[in-house]
Scaffold this motif. Structure first.
Motif, PDB file in Angstrom:
ATOM      1  N   THR A  17       0.827  -1.201   0.000  1.00 16.79           N
ATOM      2  CA  THR A  17       0.000   0.000   0.000  1.00 16.79           C
ATOM      3  C   THR A  17       0.861   1.251   0.000  1.00 16.79           C
ATOM      4  N   THR A  18       1.900   1.240   0.843  1.00 21.19           N
ATOM      5  CA  THR A  18       2.809   2.376   0.909  1.00 21.19           C
ATOM      6  C   THR A  18       3.526   2.575  -0.416  1.00 21.19           C
ATOM      7  N   PHE A  21       1.213   4.082  -2.975  1.00 23.68           N
ATOM      8  CA  PHE A  21       0.995   5.511  -2.724  1.00 23.68           C
ATOM      9  C   PHE A  21       2.215   6.313  -3.143  1.00 23.68           C
ATOM     10  N   ASP A  78      -0.769  14.220 -10.379  1.00 23.20           N
ATOM     11  CA  ASP A  78      -1.304  14.090  -9.024  1.00 23.20           C
ATOM     12  C   ASP A  78      -2.328  15.193  -8.792  1.00 23.20           C
ATOM     13  N   SER A 239      -6.546   9.220  -4.502  1.00 21.90           N
ATOM     14  CA  SER A 239      -5.604   8.491  -3.652  1.00 21.90           C
ATOM     15  C   SER A 239      -4.705   9.443  -2.874  1.00 21.90           C
ATOM     16  N   VAL A 240      -4.332  10.561  -3.484  1.00 22.73           N
ATOM     17  CA  VAL A 240      -3.498  11.557  -2.795  1.00 22.73           C
ATOM     18  C   VAL A 240      -4.300  12.238  -1.689  1.00 22.73           C
ATOM     19  N   GLU A 242      -6.756  11.004  -0.024  1.00 23.92           N
ATOM     20  CA  GLU A 242      -6.999  10.064   1.071  1.00 23.92           C
ATOM     21  C   GLU A 242      -5.751   9.787   1.890  1.00 23.92           C
ATOM     22  N   LYS A 243      -4.582   9.841   1.270  1.00 30.03           N
ATOM     23  CA  LYS A 243      -3.355   9.455   1.964  1.00 30.03           C
ATOM     24  C   LYS A 243      -2.519  10.626   2.484  1.00 30.03           C
ATOM     25  N   ASP A 244      -2.689  11.818   1.889  1.00 27.25           N
ATOM     26  CA  ASP A 244      -1.807  12.923   2.261  1.00 27.25           C
ATOM     27  C   ASP A 244      -2.577  14.243   2.262  1.00 27.25           C
ATOM     28  N   LYS A 245      -3.545  14.341   3.138  1.00 31.77           N
ATOM     29  CA  LYS A 245      -4.371  15.555   3.227  1.00 31.77           C
ATOM     30  C   LYS A 245      -3.527  16.785   3.544  1.00 31.77           C
TER      31      LYS A 245
END
Length: 339
Positions: A17-18, A21, A78, A239-240, A242-245
């Motif tokens: 997953t990492t 991302f 992105d 995805s960005v 969700e993972k890096d607000k």
């Protein structure tokens, strides 16, 4: 033993997953990619470029290549600035990208010659029987003009050439091509609809001509007063988000601060910043001859968060579709990032 295997599987899944991302940043050396077409939308990037934040890598590209940055199995962008109608057609489900906000609100103005009046909402009916040459008549510029005419119950028709018979009881709309190259005083139209920076260049370039161009109206005001219409939007990979607000919020803050930067920006500084991130070999939309403070102001660059412009965006898309069903799509609620 089974417990150990289960734990190992969880760890492996976490690593995958990492890695997945991180992959979205690999194409730009660990930075998030931000793509934007040259021209008025690119002015929205300036404050971010100025920050020299290593989190982001900016790319000012040809408008014809924007679609490719947000489509395919592994899109390059992105983050991406693109026309609202295109975003609605490509990304309107909100499954892969979400709209963060609007960044420009229209850069279209009317030109005329002679004694023709300045167009306002009070005298717009004076266009009946006249001919308006519109750059990109079949795309958002021309479609927005048609929306404005429709809002004011003014009938119109499209014509193929100036030799064609004009309707005396309708506005006659003529396609002027995809850019303002064909917009000249001797084309014979009563008015011309053009984008900045072509407007300023045409006025300056015809100043000594027998029939010089003059500014004759503001399409943004005719559509929605000071607010204009939602023209270009900023989207981000879901995805960005969700993972890096944190990074998303940081980029948004740069867009929010851009209007303040532009208010006092020097032309040379603006050109230098854009040149530093533009695709090599791409002819700049702006140069020292067509960019100044008035042009920047006329490009209506300001950021409005999705939560504050959702209704305006939906309304504009609905109006575009009413004029041309293929011009845009209705979007789902999931298209908007409201965080």
């Amino acid at each position: 033993m089974k417990k150990s295997l289960g734990f190992a599987a969880v760890c492996a899944a976490a690593v995958l997953t990492t890695a997945a991302f991180a992959a979205c940043k690999e194409q730009d050396g660990g930075k998030y990619s931000v793509y934007c077409p040259d021209g008025a939308p690119a002015l929205s990037l300036l404050n971010g470029i100025l920050k020299e934040d290593e989190t982001f890598e900016y790319h000012v590209i040809d408008s014809g290549t924007v679609q490719a940055q947000v489509t395919g199995e592994n899109p390059n962008a992105d983050f991406c600035v693109l026309p609202l109608n295109l975003a609605s057609k490509l990304l309107g489900t909100g499954s892969s990208y979400q709209m963060l906000g609007t960044v420009t609100h229209g850069n279209l103005f009317f030109l005329t010659t002679g004694d023709n009046a300045l167009l306002t909402s009070e005298n717009l009916t004076s266009l009946v029987g006249k001919t308006v040459g519109a750059v990109q008549l079949t795309n958002v510029p021309g479609l927005t003009l048609q929306v404005v005419l429709k809002q004011n119950d003014i009938p119109y028709q499209t014509i193929e050439s100036m030799q064609e018979e004009k309707a005396a009881d309708k506005v006659n709309l003529l396609q002027m091509g995809t850019d303002a190259t064909n917009v000249t005083p001797d084309r014979g139209c009563d008015y011309y609809l053009c984008p900045e920076p072509a407007v300023a260049a045409k006025i300056k370039g015809t100043a000594s001509a027998p029939k010089p161009f003059k500014l004759a109206g503001d399409l943004q005001s005719l559509y929605g007063g000071e607010e204009g219409y939602p023209q270009a939007v900023l989207v981000a990979k879901k995805s960005v988000i969700e993972k890096d607000k944190e990074s998303v919020d940081k980029l948004v803050s740069y867009f929010k601060g851009n209007a303040e930067y532009l208010a006092g920006a020097e032309t040379a500084a603006v050109l230098s910043l854009l040149n530093s991130v533009r695709t090599e070999g791409l002819t700049p939309a702006f140069n020292q001859n067509n960019l100044n403070g008035t042009v920047i102001q006329n490009c209506s660059v300001r950021y409005t968060e999705a939560k504050d412009c959702k209704s305006a965006v939906n309304a504009f898309l609905e109006k575009l579709i009413a004029v041309n069903a293929n011009a845009a799509n209705s979007v789902s609620d999931g298209f908007y990032y409201l965080g």
